[in-house]
Write a protein that holds these residues in place. Sequence first.
Motif, short mmCIF file in Angstrom:
data_model
loop_
_atom_site.label_atom_id
_atom_site.label_comp_id
_atom_site.label_asym_id
_atom_site.label_seq_id
_atom_site.Cartn_x
_atom_site.Cartn_y
_atom_site.Cartn_z
N GLU A 42 63.50 48.11 -12.75
CA GLU A 42 63.95 48.72 -14.00
C GLU A 42 63.02 49.84 -14.44
OE1 GLU A 42 63.35 45.52 -13.54
OE2 GLU A 42 65.36 44.59 -13.58
N TYR A 43 61.73 49.70 -14.19
CA TYR A 43 60.74 50.67 -14.65
C TYR A 43 59.77 51.02 -13.52
CZ TYR A 43 62.50 49.02 -19.15
OH TYR A 43 63.31 48.67 -20.20
N PRO A 44 60.23 51.76 -12.52
CA PRO A 44 59.34 52.10 -11.39
C PRO A 44 58.17 52.99 -11.81
CG PRO A 44 61.41 53.31 -11.26
CD PRO A 44 61.59 52.29 -12.33
N GLU A 45 58.33 53.71 -12.94
CA GLU A 45 57.26 54.60 -13.39
C GLU A 45 56.03 53.84 -13.88
OE1 GLU A 45 59.83 53.76 -17.00
OE2 GLU A 45 60.14 54.17 -14.88
N THR A 46 56.16 52.52 -14.03
CA THR A 46 55.01 51.73 -14.49
C THR A 46 54.10 51.31 -13.34
OG1 THR A 46 56.30 49.67 -14.39
CG2 THR A 46 56.28 50.87 -16.48
N GLY A 47 54.35 51.82 -12.13
CA GLY A 47 53.43 51.57 -11.02
C GLY A 47 52.06 52.13 -11.34
N CYS A 48 51.03 51.49 -10.83
CA CYS A 48 49.65 51.86 -11.15
C CYS A 48 49.28 53.20 -10.51
CB CYS A 48 48.70 50.77 -10.64
SG CYS A 48 46.98 51.00 -11.15
N THR A 49 48.49 53.98 -11.24
CA THR A 49 47.88 55.19 -10.71
C THR A 49 46.41 54.90 -10.42
OG1 THR A 49 49.35 56.67 -11.94
CG2 THR A 49 47.27 57.59 -11.17
N LEU A 50 46.01 55.08 -9.17
CA LEU A 50 44.64 54.81 -8.75
C LEU A 50 43.84 56.11 -8.77
CD1 LEU A 50 46.27 52.34 -7.68
CD2 LEU A 50 44.64 52.23 -5.80
N ILE A 51 42.79 56.14 -9.57
CA ILE A 51 41.87 57.27 -9.64
C ILE A 51 40.69 56.93 -8.74
CG2 ILE A 51 40.47 58.75 -11.13
CD1 ILE A 51 42.22 57.72 -13.49
N VAL A 52 40.55 57.66 -7.64
CA VAL A 52 39.54 57.34 -6.63
C VAL A 52 38.50 58.46 -6.58
CG1 VAL A 52 39.13 56.67 -4.24
CG2 VAL A 52 41.33 56.14 -5.33
N GLN A 53 37.26 58.14 -6.90
CA GLN A 53 36.18 59.12 -6.87
C GLN A 53 35.56 59.16 -5.47
OE1 GLN A 53 33.37 59.65 -10.32
NE2 GLN A 53 31.84 59.00 -8.82
N VAL A 54 35.60 60.34 -4.85
CA VAL A 54 35.13 60.50 -3.47
C VAL A 54 34.02 61.55 -3.42
CG1 VAL A 54 37.35 59.81 -2.51
CG2 VAL A 54 36.89 62.23 -2.94
N GLY A 55 33.44 61.70 -2.22
CA GLY A 55 32.34 62.64 -2.06
C GLY A 55 32.78 64.09 -2.07
N SER A 56 33.89 64.39 -1.36
CA SER A 56 34.34 65.78 -1.29
C SER A 56 35.82 65.86 -0.98
CB SER A 56 33.54 66.56 -0.23
OG SER A 56 33.87 66.11 1.06
N ILE A 57 36.44 66.92 -1.48
CA ILE A 57 37.84 67.23 -1.20
C ILE A 57 37.91 68.70 -0.81
CG2 ILE A 57 40.19 67.31 -2.11
CD1 ILE A 57 39.29 65.28 -4.24
N LYS A 58 38.64 68.99 0.26
CA LYS A 58 38.80 70.38 0.70
C LYS A 58 40.28 70.64 1.00
CE LYS A 58 34.19 70.52 2.79
NZ LYS A 58 33.42 70.70 4.05
N ASP A 59 40.70 71.89 0.82
CA ASP A 59 42.09 72.24 1.09
C ASP A 59 42.26 72.82 2.48
OD1 ASP A 59 40.82 74.60 0.61
OD2 ASP A 59 42.20 75.30 -0.94
N ASP A 60 41.45 72.36 3.41
CA ASP A 60 41.60 72.71 4.82
C ASP A 60 41.05 71.56 5.65
OD1 ASP A 60 38.89 72.92 4.48
OD2 ASP A 60 38.78 75.09 4.76
N LEU A 61 41.00 71.70 6.94
CA LEU A 61 40.55 70.62 7.80
C LEU A 61 39.03 70.61 7.92
CD1 LEU A 61 43.25 70.91 10.62
CD2 LEU A 61 43.29 69.56 8.51
N SER A 62 38.47 69.43 8.08
CA SER A 62 37.02 69.28 8.22
C SER A 62 36.75 68.17 9.23
CB SER A 62 36.38 68.98 6.87
OG SER A 62 36.81 67.73 6.37
N ASP A 63 35.57 67.56 9.13
CA ASP A 63 35.17 66.57 10.13
C ASP A 63 35.77 65.19 9.89
OD1 ASP A 63 33.64 68.46 11.42
OD2 ASP A 63 31.82 67.97 10.29
N GLU A 64 36.30 64.92 8.69
CA GLU A 64 36.82 63.59 8.41
C GLU A 64 37.91 63.66 7.34
OE1 GLU A 64 34.50 60.83 6.14
OE2 GLU A 64 33.19 62.40 5.34
#
Length: 208
Positions: A120-142
Motif C-alpha cells: 500500500e505504501y512502497p514509499e515508506t521503504g527505508c533510505t540508507l545513508i552510507v558514509q564512505v571514504g570516497s566517491i568518484k564519477d569515473d572508474l578507479s581501483d575499487e
Amino acid sequence: MIKPTLVKGFQHFIHDSQIAFRQLLKAMSEPGTLVSVNSPDPIDHLNASTFAICQAMLDQQTPLWLSPYFHTTNIKHNLHFHTGVSIIDESQQALFALLCPDDLDSFADLSQHFSKGTNEYPETGCTLIVQVGSIKDDLSDEGNLRLTGPGIETAKFVSISDLPLALLDYLSNQTGERNASFPLGLDFIFVDQTHLVCLPRTTQVEVL
C-alpha cells in the motif's frame, strides 16, 4: 556523565536546508550524478556533508536508526537538537538509517533489517545513508559500478570505496531479492567528505 558538545548546524536553516534538499533531489532523480552538500561542522566522525543530509532530510516524522559506529552521545544529541528526529532502536521501524560500510558487512540480508515498505505504501521503504571514504564519477581501483535505469540516458559509471561484498551482491541483485521485491525496496545515499550520489531502488547496478 559527559555533557554532549553542541556543534553548528546550518547558518540559515531554511535557506541552507532547501539548497541541500534540492541537491538531494537532483541526485535521486539522476542516479550516478555527484552533487555537493556541506554544513559548517562535523559531529565526531560524522562528516559535515553527512550532517548536511541529515539536516535536510530528517524531522520529527522520520524515525532514524543509527549503526553502532554513529551511536555516540554527541551525534545523537546534535541530530535531535538540529532536526527534532526520533532515534529508534528497532531498524525495521526506521525511515532512515545512518551507517558506515563496516556496519553493512554484518548484514547478510539487508531486507531483513530494514523496511522495504508495504504494497500500500512502497514509499515508506527505508533510505540508507552510507558514509564512505570516497566517491568518484569515473572508474578507479575499487567499487566500480555501471548504472542504468530511469533518470539515466544511457549508462553512468561511479566508483564508491569501501563497499562490502554483501552490499555489492544486493545492489547488483545477485541474490534476486532487489528486483523481485520492486516496487518495494531500499534506497541508498552514499556520501564522502564533500559529495554524495544516490542509488534509488529503480536503478540497475552492474559491478565491474
